[in-house]
Design a protein around this motif. Structure first.
Motif, PDB file in Angstrom:
ATOM      1  N   GLU A   1       3.127   8.425 -25.246  1.00  0.00           N
ATOM      2  CA  GLU A   1       2.117   7.714 -24.925  1.00  0.00           C
ATOM      3  C   GLU A   1       1.925   7.024 -23.794  1.00  0.00           C
ATOM      4  O   GLU A   1       0.771   6.885 -23.429  1.00  0.00           O
ATOM      5  N   PHE A   2       2.980   6.204 -23.463  1.00  0.00           N
ATOM      6  CA  PHE A   2       3.356   5.392 -22.852  1.00  0.00           C
ATOM      7  C   PHE A   2       3.377   6.369 -20.648  1.00  0.00           C
ATOM      8  O   PHE A   2       2.551   6.296 -19.788  1.00  0.00           O
ATOM      9  N   ASP A   3       3.745   7.333 -21.171  1.00  0.00           N
ATOM     10  CA  ASP A   3       3.604   8.510 -20.200  1.00  0.00           C
ATOM     11  C   ASP A   3       2.356   8.849 -20.147  1.00  0.00           C
ATOM     12  O   ASP A   3       1.502   8.446 -18.412  1.00  0.00           O
ATOM     13  N   ASP A   4       1.228   9.117 -20.865  1.00  0.00           N
ATOM     14  CA  ASP A   4       0.064   9.104 -20.153  1.00  0.00           C
ATOM     15  C   ASP A   4      -0.696   8.151 -20.011  1.00  0.00           C
ATOM     16  O   ASP A   4      -1.338   8.521 -18.580  1.00  0.00           O
ATOM     17  N   LEU A   5      -0.421   6.677 -20.719  1.00  0.00           N
ATOM     18  CA  LEU A   5      -1.446   5.858 -20.109  1.00  0.00           C
ATOM     19  C   LEU A   5      -0.773   5.356 -18.236  1.00  0.00           C
ATOM     20  O   LEU A   5      -1.139   5.304 -17.159  1.00  0.00           O
ATOM     21  N   LEU A   6       0.544   6.019 -18.095  1.00  0.00           N
ATOM     22  CA  LEU A   6       0.870   5.632 -16.803  1.00  0.00           C
ATOM     23  C   LEU A   6       0.259   6.488 -15.830  1.00  0.00           C
ATOM     24  O   LEU A   6       0.258   6.315 -14.869  1.00  0.00           O
ATOM     25  N   GLY A   7      -0.142   7.897 -16.494  1.00  0.00           N
ATOM     26  CA  GLY A   7       0.048   8.625 -15.774  1.00  0.00           C
ATOM     27  C   GLY A   7      -1.811   8.115 -15.409  1.00  0.00           C
ATOM     28  O   GLY A   7      -2.377   9.090 -14.432  1.00  0.00           O
ATOM     29  N   ARG A   8      -2.333   8.001 -16.411  1.00  0.00           N
ATOM     30  CA  ARG A   8      -3.275   7.409 -15.721  1.00  0.00           C
ATOM     31  C   ARG A   8      -3.830   6.330 -14.592  1.00  0.00           C
ATOM     32  O   ARG A   8      -4.474   6.589 -13.705  1.00  0.00           O
ATOM     33  N   PHE A   9      -2.570   5.313 -14.469  1.00  0.00           N
ATOM     34  CA  PHE A   9      -2.195   4.201 -13.891  1.00  0.00           C
ATOM     35  C   PHE A   9      -2.242   4.823 -12.694  1.00  0.00           C
ATOM     36  O   PHE A   9      -2.806   4.520 -11.554  1.00  0.00           O
ATOM     37  N   TYR A  10      -1.851   6.308 -12.554  1.00  0.00           N
ATOM     38  CA  TYR A  10      -1.030   6.388 -11.327  1.00  0.00           C
ATOM     39  C   TYR A  10      -2.147   7.319 -10.416  1.00  0.00           C
ATOM     40  O   TYR A  10      -2.912   7.247  -9.543  1.00  0.00           O
ATOM     41  N   ARG A  11      -2.690   7.975 -11.294  1.00  0.00           N
ATOM     42  CA  ARG A  11      -4.303   8.528 -10.974  1.00  0.00           C
ATOM     43  C   ARG A  11      -5.187   6.623 -10.375  1.00  0.00           C
ATOM     44  O   ARG A  11      -6.021   7.443  -9.746  1.00  0.00           O
TER      45      ARG A  11
ATOM     46  N   ARG B   1       0.753  -1.382   0.050  1.00  0.00           N
ATOM     47  CA  ARG B   1       0.487   0.208   0.321  1.00  0.00           C
ATOM     48  C   ARG B   1       1.014   1.556  -0.419  1.00  0.00           C
ATOM     49  O   ARG B   1       0.122   2.394  -0.202  1.00  0.00           O
ATOM     50  N   ILE B   2       2.041   1.418  -0.135  1.00  0.00           N
ATOM     51  CA  ILE B   2       2.999   1.710   0.028  1.00  0.00           C
ATOM     52  C   ILE B   2       3.033   2.970  -1.215  1.00  0.00           C
ATOM     53  O   ILE B   2       2.946   1.983  -2.195  1.00  0.00           O
ATOM     54  N   ILE B   3       3.283   4.421  -1.761  1.00  0.00           N
ATOM     55  CA  ILE B   3       3.175   5.128  -2.955  1.00  0.00           C
ATOM     56  C   ILE B   3       4.389   5.826  -3.308  1.00  0.00           C
ATOM     57  O   ILE B   3       4.934   5.660  -2.800  1.00  0.00           O
ATOM     58  N   ARG B   4       4.917   4.659  -4.573  1.00  0.00           N
ATOM     59  CA  ARG B   4       6.015   4.650  -4.814  1.00  0.00           C
ATOM     60  C   ARG B   4       6.188   6.198  -5.795  1.00  0.00           C
ATOM     61  O   ARG B   4       4.989   6.632  -6.178  1.00  0.00           O
ATOM     62  N   PRO B   5       7.489   6.889  -6.049  1.00  0.00           N
ATOM     63  CA  PRO B   5       7.403   7.852  -6.512  1.00  0.00           C
ATOM     64  C   PRO B   5       7.150   7.152  -8.191  1.00  0.00           C
ATOM     65  O   PRO B   5       6.984   6.834  -8.329  1.00  0.00           O
ATOM     66  N   ARG B   6       6.658   8.145  -8.801  1.00  0.00           N
ATOM     67  CA  ARG B   6       6.370   8.189 -10.316  1.00  0.00           C
ATOM     68  C   ARG B   6       6.933   7.732 -10.670  1.00  0.00           C
ATOM     69  O   ARG B   6       8.239   8.618 -11.321  1.00  0.00           O
ATOM     70  N   ARG B   7       7.058   7.666 -12.066  1.00  0.00           N
ATOM     71  CA  ARG B   7       7.939   7.367 -12.975  1.00  0.00           C
ATOM     72  C   ARG B   7       7.897   8.029 -14.281  1.00  0.00           C
ATOM     73  O   ARG B   7       6.817   7.678 -14.584  1.00  0.00           O
ATOM     74  N   LEU B   8       8.961   8.767 -15.065  1.00  0.00           N
ATOM     75  CA  LEU B   8       7.617   8.444 -16.847  1.00  0.00           C
ATOM     76  C   LEU B   8       8.903   7.848 -17.474  1.00  0.00           C
ATOM     77  O   LEU B   8      10.320   7.988 -16.645  1.00  0.00           O
ATOM     78  N   MET B   9       8.640   7.536 -18.491  1.00  0.00           N
ATOM     79  CA  MET B   9       8.728   6.497 -20.031  1.00  0.00           C
ATOM     80  C   MET B   9       9.886   7.940 -21.080  1.00  0.00           C
ATOM     81  O   MET B   9      10.723   7.293 -22.428  1.00  0.00           O
TER      82      MET B   9
END
Length: 592
Positions: A343-353, A331-339
């Protein structure tokens, strides 16, 4: 049983294998189409160009042979048609004078030397008598020459043109280059014995230079045919032996073992050149090697690009997988990573939200579970065995009847019904009419208790009686109003329930009591009321009703209180037609 495509071709089940297959196909198919088109075009162009060039060479060779024959014929004319030469030859044949013979011989040999010198293609020149015995020669030759054994190419105007054959050179061998020759008979119609033959053949270099192998780029086999397509000369006896008939089926094209090219003279004889097609095959092989090299390079490049494309996609996918695994395991929130890929950063951003929302929902669920647990604990703390209570009340009721205490009997009857309703197991939700009936029992009980010192007005919309609401919501509201209205001898409590246009109901409970301050109103809705409210028992029911409504109808719902000191209090609850999704059959908060 037929296997599914993914079972028969397991390699297509991974993204990596599909990407490699697609990129390789995208490299192979265009290359194959381009190769097919270019091969067809190159093959057609090369074949046309090659055949055209070879045919021109064959035509030149035919012209060369014809020129040699014309040159030989012209040389023979200088001996056979020159009257001086004819007289010298005949005088040599008939004279017994040694000096005349020597003079004639000298004249003839001088003419033969001149002809040999002035004619580039002339080789051996011989003059034969009527029996074809040697009379004169410019080079040692066979004493007797059988002109009939030479292959006759064509005969025209008394001149015989012989196809290539062995030279009459006295010292020649079968390995010497072939020669072509002409022969003609000079006839003296007055004296047949004075007839003679002129035989002239080409030199060794003429045919050798004419039939060069280098001009075709490979070994070539020459054939000479007469006007009847019979082979007179062949450089490939295994395929076409001299004397055989050549199949006349076209001007040129494919022949057994390779290609053939034909040129025909005006006299009807033909020159045929047979080729194995080595030059053509060499060009095609060279093209195929180059194309194959380019094809292999394209395949290697396509495979490399597929690996690069796969790595470009694989790394973000691995990041997604690790983030999902981390989300499931911790349940620990890790820092966000960017690729660094849009396209992948957009998907990853949606996943983080989505992850943040899921964690928030989990926290909310945990809070609800804790609240539910607290309610259960409260229920257990204040729960009394219903059977024990009912049995005790029944005993009291029997004793009261025995002693004819009707008021006590009535009091116990009302209390028993109220207790049965509040501790019932029918579920959380009841109809409005059932809640009103329970309220009437409660009011009757309170009127007995307080000696009918207050007044209650009920205004119930008949259309609302079939609506449902949580059990034990209405009684705490009336109890609170009764507590405040009871201090006034003229206390009036009003209960109004109406059905609204959206299908829900609105409950208003008001009194004309002493009212409350804002601080008191705020304290009433707290989980743990304090001060005077706790001492008098006031507020515990209101907090329960407020929490019950919010639990089953949402946090935006609940109890609203409007009160002013000296003017009274109004309690309002708006209950929708349906509870929250998933709460319809909930009975955890129902009184038991």
């Amino acid at each position: 049983m037929k296997l599914a495509a993914r079972d028969r071709f397991p390699f297509t089940r991974s993204v990596k294998s599909r990407m490699i297959a697609i990129l390789l196909l995208s490299s192979i198919l265009p290359l194959a189409l381009l190769g097919f088109v270019s091969y067809s075009s190159f093959h057609s162009f090369l074949q046309h160009t090659l055949t055209s060039g070879i045919q021109q060479n064959v035509d030149k060779e035919l012209t060369g042979i014809d020129n040699i024959l014309k040159n030989l014929n012209f040389a023979s004319q200088q001996l056979a048609l020159d009257g001086v030469m004819v007289k010298d030859i005949q005088r040599y044949m008939t004279s017994d004078d040694i000096f005349q013979k020597q003079e004639s011989m000298k004249n003839i040999q001088d003419r033969m030397a001149l002809i040999n010198y002035s004619s580039p293609h002339v080789g051996i020149i011989t003059i034969l008598d009527g029996n074809r015995q040697m009379l004169f020669q410019n080079y040692p030759s066979n004493e007797r020459i059988d002109l009939n054994r030479f292959p006759l190419l064509v005969e025209a105007k008394g001149v015989s043109y012989q196809a290539p054959h062995l030279s009459v050179d006295k010292y020649g061998s079968v390995t010497d280059p072939p020669v072509i020759s002409v022969s003609r008979k000079v006839t003296d119609y007055q004296d047949r014995d004075l007839s003679f033959y002129v035989y002239i053949e080409s030199n060794f270099q003429s045919m050798k230079q004419l039939f060069q192998m280098q001009q075709y780029g490979e070994v070539a086999a020459h054939l000479l045919l007469n006007d009847g397509n019979r082979v007179l000369y062949s450089e490939n006896d295994a395929l076409y032996a001299p004397g055989s008939v050549y199949p006349a089926n076209g001007e040129g094209g494919k022949a057994a073992g390779g290609m053939r090219f034909i040129a025909a003279s005006e006299q009807g004889w033909q020159l045929v050149v047979l080729l194995r097609g080595d030059a053509f095959k060499a060009e095609m092989t060279s093209w195929l090697v180059k194309f194959g090299t380019i094809g292999l390079f394209s395949l290697a490049l396509g495979f490399l690009l597929a690996i690069i494309a796969w790595r470009t996609i694989y790394r973000p996918l691995q990041t997604f997988r690790r983030e999902i695994e981390w989300m499931g395991d911790s349940r620990i929130i890790r820092p966000r990573r960017l690729m660094k890929l849009i396209e992948f950063d957009d998907l990853l951003g949606r996943f983080y939200r989505m992850r943040d929302r899921v964690f928030a929902l989990l926290e909310e669920i945990e809070w609800r579970e804790r609240a539910r647990s607290r309610i259960e604990v409260e229920k257990l703390r204040y729960q009394i065995n219903p059977h024990f209570i009912h049995n005790t009340l029944n005993t009291v009721q029997v004793i009261a009847k025995v002693h004819k205490q009707e008021e006590i009997v009535l009091l116990v009857t009302y209390f028993t019904r109220i207790l049965h309703y509040n501790l019932g197991k029918e579920g959380v939700f009841v109809h409005v009419k059932d809640e009103i009936n329970n309220l009437r029992d409660y009011l009757a009980l309170q009127q007995i208790r307080y000696g009918h010192a207050f007044q209650v007005e009920l205004d119930i919309d008949p259309a609302a009686e079939e609506n449902t609401l949580p059990r034990f919501v209405l009684q705490p509201l009336v109890e609170n109003a009764l507590y405040h209205g009871f201090r006034n001898e003229d206390g009036v409590i009003s209960v109004a329930i109406v059905r609204e246009t959206d299908g829900g109901i609105r409950i208003d409970v008001s009194d004309n009591g002493i009212g409350m301050t804002e601080e008191t109103v705020a304290a009433l809705l707290q989980e743990q009321p304090s001060g005077e409210g706790r001492k008098s028992g006031m507020g515990i029911g209101l907090a329960f009703a407020h929490r019950l409504i919010r639990t089953y109808y949402g946090e935006q719902r609940g109890l609203s209180i409007h009160s002013r000191v000296g003017e009274g209090t109004r309690l309002t609850i708006q209950i929708p037609a349906q509870p929250l999704e998933g709460m319809e059959h909930d009975s955890d908060l129902a009184g038991r």
